[in-house]
Design a protein around this motif. Structure first.
Motif, PDB file in Angstrom:
ATOM      1  N   ASP A 129       8.621  -8.695  -4.392  1.00  0.00           N
ATOM      2  CA  ASP A 129       8.517  -8.233  -5.766  1.00  0.00           C
ATOM      3  C   ASP A 129       8.783  -6.850  -5.930  1.00  0.00           C
ATOM      4  O   ASP A 129       9.269  -6.440  -6.860  1.00  0.00           O
ATOM      5  CB  ASP A 129       7.090  -8.536  -6.312  1.00  0.00           C
ATOM      6  N   LEU A 130       8.544  -5.991  -5.148  1.00  0.00           N
ATOM      7  CA  LEU A 130       8.818  -4.660  -5.101  1.00  0.00           C
ATOM      8  C   LEU A 130      10.442  -4.285  -5.231  1.00  0.00           C
ATOM      9  O   LEU A 130      11.097  -3.524  -5.933  1.00  0.00           O
ATOM     10  CB  LEU A 130       8.446  -3.614  -4.290  1.00  0.00           C
ATOM     11  N   ILE A 131      11.181  -5.288  -4.278  1.00  0.00           N
ATOM     12  CA  ILE A 131      12.553  -5.079  -4.282  1.00  0.00           C
ATOM     13  C   ILE A 131      13.510  -5.734  -5.522  1.00  0.00           C
ATOM     14  O   ILE A 131      14.321  -5.246  -5.915  1.00  0.00           O
ATOM     15  CB  ILE A 131      13.148  -5.979  -2.827  1.00  0.00           C
ATOM     16  N   GLU A 132      12.710  -6.777  -6.047  1.00  0.00           N
ATOM     17  CA  GLU A 132      13.174  -7.277  -7.159  1.00  0.00           C
ATOM     18  C   GLU A 132      13.141  -6.431  -8.351  1.00  0.00           C
ATOM     19  O   GLU A 132      13.982  -6.447  -9.359  1.00  0.00           O
ATOM     20  CB  GLU A 132      12.327  -8.732  -7.492  1.00  0.00           C
ATOM     21  N   ARG A 133      11.890  -5.692  -8.557  1.00  0.00           N
ATOM     22  CA  ARG A 133      11.805  -4.927  -9.514  1.00  0.00           C
ATOM     23  C   ARG A 133      12.930  -3.592  -9.452  1.00  0.00           C
ATOM     24  O   ARG A 133      13.412  -3.208 -10.549  1.00  0.00           O
ATOM     25  CB  ARG A 133      10.241  -4.183  -9.363  1.00  0.00           C
ATOM     26  N   LEU A 134      13.108  -3.192  -8.168  1.00  0.00           N
ATOM     27  CA  LEU A 134      14.133  -2.065  -7.959  1.00  0.00           C
ATOM     28  C   LEU A 134      15.391  -2.512  -8.483  1.00  0.00           C
ATOM     29  O   LEU A 134      16.052  -1.860  -8.994  1.00  0.00           O
ATOM     30  CB  LEU A 134      14.281  -1.897  -6.239  1.00  0.00           C
ATOM     31  N   VAL A 162       0.814  -1.053  -0.053  1.00  0.00           N
ATOM     32  CA  VAL A 162       0.056   0.121   0.064  1.00  0.00           C
ATOM     33  C   VAL A 162       0.840   1.061   0.018  1.00  0.00           C
ATOM     34  O   VAL A 162       0.494   2.234  -0.662  1.00  0.00           O
ATOM     35  CB  VAL A 162      -0.860  -0.050   1.185  1.00  0.00           C
ATOM     36  N   VAL A 163       2.024   1.272   0.762  1.00  0.00           N
ATOM     37  CA  VAL A 163       2.772   2.535   0.879  1.00  0.00           C
ATOM     38  C   VAL A 163       4.158   2.350   0.448  1.00  0.00           C
ATOM     39  O   VAL A 163       4.663   1.415   0.500  1.00  0.00           O
ATOM     40  CB  VAL A 163       2.677   2.893   2.520  1.00  0.00           C
ATOM     41  N   TYR A 164       4.619   3.644   0.150  1.00  0.00           N
ATOM     42  CA  TYR A 164       6.219   3.949  -0.017  1.00  0.00           C
ATOM     43  C   TYR A 164       6.615   4.917   0.770  1.00  0.00           C
ATOM     44  O   TYR A 164       5.993   6.010   0.908  1.00  0.00           O
ATOM     45  CB  TYR A 164       6.247   3.955  -1.706  1.00  0.00           C
ATOM     46  N   GLY A 165       8.204   5.171   0.847  1.00  0.00           N
ATOM     47  CA  GLY A 165       8.612   6.199   1.192  1.00  0.00           C
ATOM     48  C   GLY A 165      10.279   6.329   0.897  1.00  0.00           C
ATOM     49  O   GLY A 165      10.630   5.252   1.330  1.00  0.00           O
ATOM     50  N   PHE A 166      10.565   7.381   0.262  1.00  0.00           N
ATOM     51  CA  PHE A 166      11.948   7.190  -0.146  1.00  0.00           C
ATOM     52  C   PHE A 166      12.801   8.558   0.344  1.00  0.00           C
ATOM     53  O   PHE A 166      12.162   9.551   0.120  1.00  0.00           O
ATOM     54  CB  PHE A 166      11.838   7.380  -1.924  1.00  0.00           C
ATOM     55  N   GLY A 167      14.039   8.312   0.843  1.00  0.00           N
ATOM     56  CA  GLY A 167      14.681   9.431   1.575  1.00  0.00           C
ATOM     57  C   GLY A 167      15.504  10.029   0.297  1.00  0.00           C
ATOM     58  O   GLY A 167      15.931   9.651  -0.665  1.00  0.00           O
ATOM     59  N   GLY A 168      16.199  11.070   0.717  1.00  0.00           N
ATOM     60  CA  GLY A 168      16.879  11.977  -0.074  1.00  0.00           C
ATOM     61  C   GLY A 168      16.249  12.940  -1.031  1.00  0.00           C
ATOM     62  O   GLY A 168      15.096  12.755  -1.248  1.00  0.00           O
ATOM     63  N   ARG A 169      16.915  13.747  -1.285  1.00  0.00           N
ATOM     64  CA  ARG A 169      16.373  14.847  -2.075  1.00  0.00           C
ATOM     65  C   ARG A 169      16.379  14.430  -3.798  1.00  0.00           C
ATOM     66  O   ARG A 169      17.302  13.964  -4.165  1.00  0.00           O
ATOM     67  CB  ARG A 169      17.328  16.242  -2.337  1.00  0.00           C
ATOM     68  N   VAL A 170      15.006  14.799  -3.963  1.00  0.00           N
ATOM     69  CA  VAL A 170      14.754  14.119  -5.373  1.00  0.00           C
ATOM     70  C   VAL A 170      15.856  14.399  -6.676  1.00  0.00           C
ATOM     71  O   VAL A 170      16.214  13.525  -7.425  1.00  0.00           O
ATOM     72  CB  VAL A 170      13.261  14.312  -5.808  1.00  0.00           C
ATOM     73  N   ARG A 187       9.050   6.865  -9.985  1.00  0.00           N
ATOM     74  CA  ARG A 187       8.119   7.520 -10.777  1.00  0.00           C
ATOM     75  C   ARG A 187       6.904   6.313 -10.888  1.00  0.00           C
ATOM     76  O   ARG A 187       5.564   6.416 -11.083  1.00  0.00           O
ATOM     77  CB  ARG A 187       8.296   8.000 -12.044  1.00  0.00           C
ATOM     78  N   GLU A 188       7.479   5.088 -11.246  1.00  0.00           N
ATOM     79  CA  GLU A 188       6.782   3.899 -11.177  1.00  0.00           C
ATOM     80  C   GLU A 188       5.624   3.627 -10.073  1.00  0.00           C
ATOM     81  O   GLU A 188       4.481   3.404 -10.062  1.00  0.00           O
ATOM     82  CB  GLU A 188       7.338   2.731 -11.748  1.00  0.00           C
ATOM     83  N   ILE A 189       6.415   3.781  -9.124  1.00  0.00           N
ATOM     84  CA  ILE A 189       5.887   3.277  -7.439  1.00  0.00           C
ATOM     85  C   ILE A 189       4.928   4.289  -7.224  1.00  0.00           C
ATOM     86  O   ILE A 189       3.904   4.040  -6.796  1.00  0.00           O
ATOM     87  CB  ILE A 189       7.255   3.417  -6.573  1.00  0.00           C
ATOM     88  N   GLU A 190       5.310   5.740  -7.526  1.00  0.00           N
ATOM     89  CA  GLU A 190       4.425   6.789  -7.065  1.00  0.00           C
ATOM     90  C   GLU A 190       2.818   6.557  -7.793  1.00  0.00           C
ATOM     91  O   GLU A 190       2.092   7.144  -7.250  1.00  0.00           O
ATOM     92  CB  GLU A 190       4.936   7.982  -7.149  1.00  0.00           C
ATOM     93  N   SER A 191       3.065   5.868  -8.789  1.00  0.00           N
ATOM     94  CA  SER A 191       1.642   5.538  -9.617  1.00  0.00           C
ATOM     95  C   SER A 191       1.021   4.371  -9.248  1.00  0.00           C
ATOM     96  O   SER A 191      -0.212   4.439  -9.417  1.00  0.00           O
ATOM     97  CB  SER A 191       1.839   5.498 -11.058  1.00  0.00           C
TER      98      SER A 191
END
Length: 289
Positions: A279-284, A171-179, A191-195
């Motif tokens: 599956d999300l880590i594998e895609r990453l 359901v959720v994601y959170g990414f650190g660091g300045r974009v 961009r994929e994950i935020e959609s």
């Protein structure tokens, strides 16, 4: 859930009993001090106080051979060498997210218990956990068998869940660091994950990882253009969090391999950290490859 080894259980019990005191002790210790930790980050009074409290108590446990903290430059030897004696090394981030103290947002304590001398690989962990100082003080504890969640009050642990696993549907994601500082391949993945998922990022790794464990999803602090090694420390943050998430049925990665397989070179090594549903880590990893 109890930990089978009496020394490890004593370590966990000491940290959990200290949680209420640490939380109360944050009051009046929100100011920064004219000092930096070994990673060059500005310390607040509570960082130093929590480190001293936990260090004094954990080093006094018979069977703890080393104590290390994100706030200390070197390992404290306090017993026999864990690499040869069967004693344990404890690595602690006393206040993860202490910069949130100024704005009174969530933070926590992270710890890992290694059966090897520090710095050590994450697969030398026998137990890892974190305490979240949120509206309720909770502890998530991972052992070789399972992951459990507790509510902490008055020095006591109350079991909330004894077999914590990541939900199958993220359901959720959170990414650190300045974009603007993200590498292009990570930006494309984001961009994929935020959609697909909902953004949940609060500025303290513990709170963000806890969201992922509760709802499923992914947390990441990637390597940056200005800092390819990332921000988070392997011994104090990456390894313990990777251990917890993997025991909960998820995956961890530095971008190419499990965090638990990363070979450390220094106590305060940094590493990119990505944890969440497999599956999300594998895609990453496919995207970063």
């Amino acid at each position: 859930m109890t930990v089978s080894d009496p020394v490890v259980e004593s370590i966990v019990a000491t940290i959990s009993r200290s949680a209420t005191e640490i939380r109360q002790g944050l009051i009046g210790r929100r100011s920064t001090v004219d000092e930096e930790n070994p990673s060059g980050e500005t310390q607040v009074e509570a960082d130093i106080w929590a480190d001293e409290l936990l260090g004094d108590r954990l080093r006094a446990i018979d069977g703890v051979g080393q104590y290390a903290s994100e706030e200390r430059a070197e390992v404290d030897d306090c017993g026999d060498d864990p690499a040869t004696s069967g004693s344990f090394a404890v690595a602690v981030d006393p206040l993860d997210g202490s910069s949130n103290l100024k704005s009174n947002n969530a933070m926590g304590t992270v710890f890992g218990v290694y059966d090897d001398a520090l710095p050590a690989r994450g697969d030398a962990l026998v137990t890892a956990g974190y305490i979240l100082y949120g509206p309720i003080t909770t502890m998530v504890l991972a052992t070789e068998e399972t992951v459990s969640e507790y509510e902490l009050t008055g020095g006591e642990r109350t079991v909330v869940e004894t077999d914590l696993t990541l939900p199958d549907d993220p359901v959720v994601y959170g990414f650190g660091g300045r974009v603007p500082d993200w590498p292009e391949d990570f930006q494309a993945y984001a961009r994929e994950i935020e959609s697909e998922l909902k953004l949940r990022y609060g500025g303290a790794m513990i709170g963000d990882v806890n969201q992922v464990l509760t709802y499923g999803g992914i947390f990441g602090y990637p390597g940056l253009e200005s800092r390819p090694e990332g921000k988070l420390r392997l011994q104090f943050e990456g390894n313990p969090i990777g251990y917890i998430v993997e025991r909960a049925g998820g995956r961890s990665s530095d971008g190419s391999q499990s965090l638990l397989s990363v070979e450390p070179t220094e106590l305060h090594d940094r590493t990119p950290v990505h944890v969440g549903n497999a599956d999300l880590i594998e895609r990453l990893e496919d995207r970063l490859a």
